[in-house]
Motif scaffolding. Structure first.
Motif, PDB file in Angstrom:
ATOM      1  N   LEU A  57       2.960  -2.662  -6.766  1.00 25.48           N
ATOM      2  CA  LEU A  57       3.650  -2.488  -5.496  1.00 25.48           C
ATOM      3  C   LEU A  57       4.160  -3.861  -5.111  1.00 25.48           C
ATOM      4  O   LEU A  57       3.382  -4.806  -5.052  1.00 25.48           O
ATOM      5  N   ASN A  58       5.451  -3.948  -4.863  1.00 20.55           N
ATOM      6  CA  ASN A  58       6.033  -5.253  -4.587  1.00 20.55           C
ATOM      7  C   ASN A  58       6.381  -5.390  -3.108  1.00 20.55           C
ATOM      8  O   ASN A  58       7.279  -4.714  -2.621  1.00 20.55           O
ATOM      9  N   LEU A  59       5.655  -6.249  -2.393  1.00 23.35           N
ATOM     10  CA  LEU A  59       5.947  -6.438  -0.963  1.00 23.35           C
ATOM     11  C   LEU A  59       7.195  -7.305  -0.798  1.00 23.35           C
ATOM     12  O   LEU A  59       7.288  -8.357  -1.419  1.00 23.35           O
ATOM     13  N   PRO A  60       8.147  -6.854   0.041  1.00 24.30           N
ATOM     14  CA  PRO A  60       9.384  -7.621   0.209  1.00 24.30           C
ATOM     15  C   PRO A  60       9.189  -8.912   1.006  1.00 24.30           C
ATOM     16  O   PRO A  60       9.996  -9.824   0.905  1.00 24.30           O
ATOM     17  N   LEU A  63       2.722 -10.883   3.307  1.00 25.88           N
ATOM     18  CA  LEU A  63       1.911 -10.362   4.416  1.00 25.88           C
ATOM     19  C   LEU A  63       0.530 -10.999   4.482  1.00 25.88           C
ATOM     20  O   LEU A  63      -0.238 -10.714   5.384  1.00 25.88           O
TER      21      LEU A  63
ATOM     22  N   GLY B  97       4.740  -5.729   9.182  1.00 23.95           N
ATOM     23  CA  GLY B  97       3.746  -5.345   8.176  1.00 23.95           C
ATOM     24  C   GLY B  97       3.903  -3.889   7.774  1.00 23.95           C
ATOM     25  O   GLY B  97       3.934  -3.562   6.581  1.00 23.95           O
ATOM     26  N   ALA B 100       7.118  -3.417   5.720  1.00 27.15           N
ATOM     27  CA  ALA B 100       7.011  -3.955   4.362  1.00 27.15           C
ATOM     28  C   ALA B 100       6.159  -3.034   3.493  1.00 27.15           C
ATOM     29  O   ALA B 100       6.509  -2.738   2.343  1.00 27.15           O
ATOM     30  N   GLN B 101       5.042  -2.577   4.057  1.00 29.53           N
ATOM     31  CA  GLN B 101       4.142  -1.729   3.273  1.00 29.53           C
ATOM     32  C   GLN B 101       4.803  -0.403   2.923  1.00 29.53           C
ATOM     33  O   GLN B 101       4.748   0.050   1.775  1.00 29.53           O
ATOM     34  N   GLU B 102       5.439   0.201   3.929  1.00 24.29           N
ATOM     35  CA  GLU B 102       6.099   1.485   3.673  1.00 24.29           C
ATOM     36  C   GLU B 102       7.197   1.324   2.631  1.00 24.29           C
ATOM     37  O   GLU B 102       7.353   2.160   1.742  1.00 24.29           O
ATOM     38  N   SER B 103       7.967   0.232   2.734  1.00 25.68           N
ATOM     39  CA  SER B 103       9.084   0.077   1.801  1.00 25.68           C
ATOM     40  C   SER B 103       8.554  -0.147   0.379  1.00 25.68           C
ATOM     41  O   SER B 103       9.131   0.375  -0.581  1.00 25.68           O
ATOM     42  N   ALA B 104       7.441  -0.930   0.262  1.00 26.67           N
ATOM     43  CA  ALA B 104       6.879  -1.165  -1.077  1.00 26.67           C
ATOM     44  C   ALA B 104       6.403   0.151  -1.697  1.00 26.67           C
ATOM     45  O   ALA B 104       6.641   0.418  -2.883  1.00 26.67           O
ATOM     46  N   ILE B 105       5.746   0.983  -0.888  1.00 30.99           N
ATOM     47  CA  ILE B 105       5.221   2.251  -1.411  1.00 30.99           C
ATOM     48  C   ILE B 105       6.361   3.212  -1.776  1.00 30.99           C
ATOM     49  O   ILE B 105       6.333   3.871  -2.813  1.00 30.99           O
TER      50      ILE B 105
END
Lengths: 231, 119
Positions: A57-60, A63, B97, B100-105
């Motif tokens: 999973l790549n965080l943009p 965090l 946060g 970012a998390q939702e977009s990564a998933i």
């Protein structure tokens, strides 16, 4: 019904050790799924993962460790996993414990199982100053909750679906371990420990420099006190 | 308050107001966030034009010099602003946060779907 378990590996600049970590899991705990959370690494962690076709999973945006781990919790929760374990990407943790930890957790009906270095005092015992900090948190938690946690800063923690739901909702941003334990103890969850042997990290440096450790102590102490007030 | 201080405050307020309007027109600041600063400027200008107001207030509060009252008021207003900014920053961090998390998933899910449809 089959129990679904997943290993959550937060990774920040772990290009040298991430593949080994995953190999260790695939070899010693093949019934566990895994997911790497790349927290905007500035090195080649992401391309190394892609090259080896690892689940990532790549965080943009970056965090921090808390946000990265929480991403894994959210992913595990959404995908219907029953158990999730946080596992460092730097080679400190040993995948051979995964299976026994889950069995022990089911047997004891625990909500969280912390892999502790200090229950049997074997393996790498951390360095002097750090051990002092760990003892301090341990005493603080004992004082406030009445329960002894020998390794409150351990990054190797297995949780069940209940806690997955709670942590997906709210999880501290940095140095999340001690206060998040107190948070679930406060809501009457069963936290237990399991003796593990940890290695010294293979690569990279710890995220905690001397100056940061002062911040760490103050932040976590304050967080634990505030957590107790929430009751 | 000396005449010079009054003039200085009025000139600075005027410049600040011009700058704020400029930023709004360039879409660098939202009007909602600028309102606070316009009110701030308004208070400073009113007190500079009518120093008697500051004197009366200072006497009521037992503050010797009216100019101290102005400092005190400014510090108070700024503290309130900084504190509310802290809250806002925390809220924004929280929201970023989640995004970012939702977009990564979601991205991971899309990749998996891609793979499946290719097979």
């Amino acid at each position: 019904m089959e129990i679904k378990s997943i290993v959550i590996i937060p990774a920040y600049n772990e290009e040298k050790s991430i593949v080994k970590t995953v190999q260790d899991i695939c070899e010693h705990a093949p019934e566990f799924d895994y997911v790497i959370i790349n927290d905007c690494s500035t090195d080649h962690t992401l391309s190394v993962c892609r090259e080896h076709h690892l689940h990532v999973l790549n965080l943009p945006v970056n965090l921090g460790i808390g946000g990265a781990v929480q991403t894994g919790f959210l992913y595990a929760y959404k995908n219907g996993y029953d158990y999730a374990i946080q596992f460092d990407g730097d080679g400190q943790h040993d995948a051979k414990y995964l299976h026994e930890m889950r069995d022990y957790m089911i047997e004891q009906n625990a909500d969280m199982l912390i892999g502790s270095r200090f229950l049997e005092k074997e393996g790498f015992q951390s360095t002097g100053m750090r051990r002092f900090g760990i003892r301090y948190f341990s005493a603080l938690i004992k004082l406030l909750t009445g329960q002894k946690i020998t390794d409150p800063t351990s990054g190797m923690r297995m949780i069940n679906r209940d806690i997955l739901a709670m942590y997906s909702e709210s999880y501290p941003k940095d140095y999340p371990e001690p206060e998040s334990v107190v948070a679930i103890m406060n809501s009457g969850k069963k936290v237990m420990e399991y003796p593990v042997i940890m290695r010294k990290r293979m690569e990279g440096t710890s995220s905690i420099s001397p100056l940061k450790s002062v911040y760490y102590m103050i932040k976590v102490s304050l967080a634990i006190f505030l957590e107790m007030l929430r009751k | 308050m000396s005449l010079y201080l009054r003039i200085l405050l009025i000139v600075m307020s005027f410049l600040a107001a011009v700058y704020a309007v400029h930023q709004i027109r360039k879409s660098q600041m939202k009007i909602e966030n600028a309102i606070y600063w316009f009110m701030f400027i308004l208070i400073v200008v009113v007190l500079s034009i009518f120093p008697e107001l500051a004197m009366i207030l200072a006497r009521i509060l037992g503050i010797e010099s009216p100019v101290n009252l102005i400092y005190l008021a400014m510090i108070f207003l700024l503290l309130v602003k900084v504190f509310s900014q802290s809250i806002k920053i925390s809220q924004m961090e929280y929201k970023i946060g989640i995004l970012a998390q939702e977009s990564a998933i979601m991205k991971k899910k899309a990749e998996e779907n891609d793979k499946e449809s290719k097979q």
